[in-house]
Design a protein around this motif. Sequence first.
Motif, short mmCIF file in Angstrom:
data_model
loop_
_atom_site.label_atom_id
_atom_site.label_comp_id
_atom_site.label_asym_id
_atom_site.label_seq_id
_atom_site.Cartn_x
_atom_site.Cartn_y
_atom_site.Cartn_z
N ARG A 86 0.93 -1.27 0.17
CA ARG A 86 0.03 -0.07 -0.04
C ARG A 86 0.84 1.14 -0.03
O ARG A 86 0.69 2.05 -0.64
CB ARG A 86 -0.77 0.12 1.11
CG ARG A 86 -1.88 -1.03 1.35
CD ARG A 86 -2.67 -1.18 2.61
NE ARG A 86 -3.76 -0.01 2.33
CZ ARG A 86 -4.37 0.55 3.31
NH1 ARG A 86 -4.29 0.13 4.55
NH2 ARG A 86 -5.24 1.69 3.14
N TYR A 140 0.83 -4.06 -13.84
CA TYR A 140 1.02 -3.22 -12.50
C TYR A 140 1.55 -2.00 -12.84
O TYR A 140 0.95 -0.97 -12.32
CB TYR A 140 1.74 -4.28 -11.69
CG TYR A 140 2.09 -3.73 -10.24
CD1 TYR A 140 1.26 -3.43 -9.32
CD2 TYR A 140 3.41 -3.48 -9.84
CE1 TYR A 140 1.61 -2.86 -8.14
CE2 TYR A 140 4.00 -3.06 -8.70
CZ TYR A 140 2.85 -2.71 -7.90
OH TYR A 140 3.31 -2.29 -6.58
N GLU A 158 -2.56 0.00 -3.39
CA GLU A 158 -3.10 -1.00 -2.83
C GLU A 158 -4.19 -1.91 -3.83
O GLU A 158 -4.27 -3.07 -3.54
CB GLU A 158 -4.09 -0.32 -1.61
CG GLU A 158 -5.24 0.40 -1.77
CD GLU A 158 -5.91 0.83 -0.53
OE1 GLU A 158 -5.36 0.81 0.55
OE2 GLU A 158 -7.05 1.52 -1.08
N LEU A 159 -4.73 -1.14 -4.67
CA LEU A 159 -5.32 -1.73 -5.74
C LEU A 159 -4.57 -2.47 -6.90
O LEU A 159 -4.88 -3.44 -7.21
CB LEU A 159 -6.50 -1.06 -6.53
CG LEU A 159 -7.75 -0.75 -5.56
CD1 LEU A 159 -8.64 0.60 -6.17
CD2 LEU A 159 -8.77 -1.85 -5.40
N ARG A 161 -1.74 -3.78 -7.07
CA ARG A 161 -1.15 -4.84 -6.80
C ARG A 161 -1.65 -6.05 -6.86
O ARG A 161 -1.38 -7.18 -6.69
CB ARG A 161 -0.61 -4.73 -5.23
CG ARG A 161 -1.83 -4.82 -4.18
CD ARG A 161 -1.18 -4.64 -2.81
NE ARG A 161 -2.08 -4.49 -1.94
CZ ARG A 161 -1.99 -4.41 -0.62
NH1 ARG A 161 -0.95 -4.83 -0.05
NH2 ARG A 161 -2.93 -4.07 0.21
N THR A 162 -3.15 -6.11 -6.91
CA THR A 162 -4.16 -7.06 -6.91
C THR A 162 -3.71 -8.15 -8.27
O THR A 162 -4.19 -9.18 -8.39
CB THR A 162 -5.44 -6.88 -7.06
OG1 THR A 162 -5.91 -5.96 -7.92
CG2 THR A 162 -5.79 -6.08 -5.53
#
Length: 273
Positions: A86, A140, A158-159, A161-162
Amino acid sequence: MLDHGFVRVIDYMGDDSSIVQAARVSSGSGTKSAEENRRLIRYLMRHAHTSPFEMCEIKLHIKLPIFVARQWIRHRTASVNEYSGRYSVLGRDYYIPRPDVVAVQSTSSRQGRGEALPYADANEVVGMIGRNADEAYRTYERLLDGSTDPIRPGLARELARTVLPVGFYTEWYWKIDLHNLLHFLELRLATDAQYEIRAYAEQVAAIVAGWVPLTYEAFVDYRLSGVRLSRAAAVAISEALTGVHVRRQENGLTDSEWKDLKERFGFVEDDRA
Ligand SMILES: Cc1cc2nc3c(=O)[nH]c(=O)nc-3n(C[C@H](O)[C@H](O)[C@H](O)COP(=O)(O)OP(=O)(O)OC[C@H]3O[C@@H](n4cnc5c(N)ncnc54)[C@H](O)[C@@H]3O)c2cc1C
């Protein structure tokens, strides 16, 4: 470790003598010879008198693939601080298995590896894993980068990285006392532990062996290479030792218990009626 990982010692507290000192505090006995200390540590290990081992602690910095970290974090008795995806951009390192450890799904164990793949097939698998990870990291980076699109700002880390698969590496500080560390090693050095976490456990075991040699020696003798027997297995061994032919049906041993016993002690079953 593996292709991009590492284990390094940040700090530690105590050594073999701290364990001896803690064990002796109750009896108030003073300094003893090195051999007496060794005997005491072996006695503590053999009788699961575990609290003196908690007097030692170690803090490690570890870089490991996320899928290994997920297994590792199940050991709840450690204190952990992990690199934050994050706050920071995650690195591009991901794990690619060596071709010789690429194997098919095991048919005897639902969660293990079976036969190794032929080298050419293994290489193809390795290539697929690499291409998939490269593509994931490109996505990414595209999600993080707002500069190519003036309307869309860079996506929150934080998004973004998914999109990264579990083969990517993470890092953490891991602090644990020696008692719980030995429990971790017992489980993760076992042959049924996944190869990748076992590789780390072997490295941690080498560190422990250098740090607390007497404790490590006792751990290997009594826990790692020792055997815990069920009632039925103990009866079977006692029968074999006293010359009685072992009949597993009568002893109530299951097929898998019998297989374990045969592999471990070279048992031969007496199938006479
Ligand atoms: C080969 C292998 C395969 C596995 N497969 C799976 C799987 O398929 N799925 C899965 O979910 N997990 C799996 N695990 C994880 C396993 O179930 C344990 O969670 C993990 O090994 C940690 O063990 P632990 O709880 O003993 O260790 P720790 O968490 O370090 O705990 C140490 C000890 O403290 C005590 N303790 C800690 N917390 C509690 C608590 N809340 N309540 C009571 N006692 C506690 C227990 O005595 C425990 O043994 C696997 C582990 C191994 C080694």
